[in-house]
Every structure is written in structure tokens, then in C-alpha cells.
Design a protein around this motif. Sequence first.
Motif, short mmCIF file in Angstrom:
data_model
loop_
_atom_site.label_atom_id
_atom_site.label_comp_id
_atom_site.label_asym_id
_atom_site.label_seq_id
_atom_site.Cartn_x
_atom_site.Cartn_y
_atom_site.Cartn_z
N ALA A 227 -25.27 15.03 -79.94
CA ALA A 227 -24.04 14.26 -80.10
C ALA A 227 -23.35 14.07 -78.75
N ALA A 228 -22.74 12.90 -78.58
CA ALA A 228 -22.01 12.61 -77.35
C ALA A 228 -20.80 11.74 -77.68
N THR A 229 -19.80 11.79 -76.81
CA THR A 229 -18.58 10.99 -76.99
C THR A 229 -18.29 10.22 -75.71
N GLN B 226 -25.58 9.16 -80.19
CA GLN B 226 -26.66 10.12 -80.28
C GLN B 226 -27.52 9.94 -79.03
N ARG C 190 -20.37 11.77 -72.68
CA ARG C 190 -20.53 13.20 -72.42
C ARG C 190 -21.13 13.89 -73.63
N LEU C 191 -22.15 14.68 -73.40
CA LEU C 191 -22.75 15.47 -74.47
C LEU C 191 -21.74 16.47 -74.99
N SER C 192 -21.61 16.56 -76.30
CA SER C 192 -20.64 17.48 -76.89
C SER C 192 -21.02 18.94 -76.66
N SER C 193 -22.31 19.24 -76.70
CA SER C 193 -22.80 20.60 -76.44
C SER C 193 -23.99 20.50 -75.49
N THR D 260 -18.72 7.27 -80.23
CA THR D 260 -19.61 8.40 -80.48
C THR D 260 -21.06 7.91 -80.42
#
Length: 348
Positions: free
Chosen positions: A104-106, A93, A120-123, A91
Motif C-alpha cells: 500500500a502507498a499514499t 498498490q 510513499r509506501l505505508s509500510s 492511494t
Amino acid sequence: MLPGALALCSALALSGCTSGSSSSASAAGSSGATATPSVTNQLQDDYEKVIADVLPSVVQITTGSGLGSGIVYDDKGDIVTNAHVVGSATTFQVSLANSTSQLAATLVGSYPDDDLAVVRLSSPPGGLRPAVFGDSGKVEVGQITLAMGSPLGLSSSVTQGIVSATGRTVTEPQGGGSPGATIGNMVQTSAAINPGNSGGALVNLSGQVIGINTLAAVDPELNGGAATGIGFAIPSATITNIADQLISSGKVTNSGRAALGVTVQPYYGGTYQPAGVAIVSVSAGGPAAAAGLQAGDVITQIGSTQITTVNSLTTALASLSPGSKTTVTYTRAGASKTAEVTLGTLGS
């Protein structure tokens, strides 16, 4: 990434660089005086346009252990960076250019063999600016380059230089989050690359990404200090190949890198000095197996390159292409033998 600089630790021979000769008195007429500002202004305009076009595609990535840079790959929120930037984190930032907010990104996938990863950006927000990736096969020595990223945490920073060389095979040092990858076809640049630049964009004056800033050389005479003007970037052809596979399936099955289809370990001669690499196992149906190589054979040469360590084998293969043929010299039961091997492709 920060903390700790990723740097090439092997000694490098430094070559001199001189500027062009100054104009003679006879050439310094009124036409020369009016032409120079025009050329300078045009180059400055080109710099400013490239920066305005590409810098919004370069982001800062923060993990629990440090920070690095990344490049917006598509409008779905995928960002390509170095594997050593993400390290073992899953995870992150992410800060977009000219923004203080963090997103946030994962982790999508990481491929340490080429020191590349995708997060990948979560949103994903609207208006993401994916970068345009150029053809690294057309990169020429002398082309002007701009390196963009977050050196020392200074987000949206830009340095300039030229392409100093192409086709470099470089082995990263291990430790500090670095996977110690051996990477072929790297672009060498004189644009300053510092800790935090890793994962950022190396860009040409057409506004195309031609590489990912990955590491800088170290001058051993400076007690590990950076060797000014010697940086390396993974070429765009490697970036797009690996990123597309990670985004599609989360893994890499076709790296574009040559492979023998063996696992090996160091081999030491009678004087307890490195004397080759011993084959531990051979992949069934792989290139080495098809050429008759067996577990227990000791590889001592690939083509005309002497092999004394596992690293030297990796470096030799990094300069070759899948599908090409090479002669492997090896010993079996004390006797020296050769085999012609059609190289395969290194997968995940």
C-alpha cells in the motif's frame, strides 16, 4: 499509464539513422576477429550489471484506473513517478521488482506542471534499493541508455537505445490522465517507451538514472500509432528538484522554471485568428509588474519567438531560465511596445 497511451500528438519530422559502415576485407584479419567478441562480451556484461544494480529500484504502480511505473527515491519508502500515472488518485498498490506482492502507498504530492509526483509506501520493507540519480547536464547525444519499467503491464522490462537529443521542449497532449504539461530540457531517446513505462527509469551505463520515461511520439500517418524510437524523459535535475520539495513540504515553491508573473488568456485578432495572449492579471512585485506590463496588454513575442497562443507562451518560457532577461513585445491600446523583463520562477 494503462489504459491509454500517453503520446506526443504533434507531427514530428523523422530523420534517418544509419549504422556504421562494415569492415573492409583488408581489415578483417585475425586480430579483428578476436577483438570483436571481447568488445561484445564487455558491453553485454555492462548491460547485465546495470540491470542488476538498477532494476530493483524500479516498481510498478497500480491505481483504480490503470498502472504505470516508479523509481524508489529513498529508503523511507518515497517513490517518484509521473503526475499522469497517479492522476487524481491518493492511494496506490505498489509492486517491487521481481515480486508479486503488492504494498500500500499514499500520495505525498503531485506537480502537474512538470508531470512529476511522489508516493510513499505505508509500510516500507527492509532492503529497499533507492536509485542513484546522475547529472542530466552531462548527458551527451549518443550515450547508451536503458529504459526500465512496466510496458503494457510487463513488470521489470528493459529496452535499450541511445540518447538521440537533449534539451527538447515538449508539450504533452491533454486527456487520458495527462496534465498537458510543457516540459523543457527533456532527454530524447531511441529506447522503446510504451504505455506503462511512464514513471520508469532511463538509465546510463554507469547505473545512474538520467531521466523518468514520460511519453512517446505518435506518427500521424500511422493513425496515432507510436513513432518507433522517439521517446522523451524528464531529466534527473528536474526530478530531484521537484521530488525533494514534495517530500519536504508536499508542494513546490521553486520549480526552476521561468515565469513572467502573469495570468493570461487567448487573444484573437480582427480575423478571429489567434494573435497573442492577453494579460488578465499581473502579480504584484513580479517580473512583469517590474517591467511595466499591465492587465489588458497583449503579448505577441518573447525574444524572437512569436506568441499566438497560451501554449506558445508556455513553450517559449520553458526554454528560458529564471533570472535571465528577455524582451517582451506587446500591444497596448493598439500600439506595439517592448519591455525588458528579468524572468522569475514558477511556483506551485
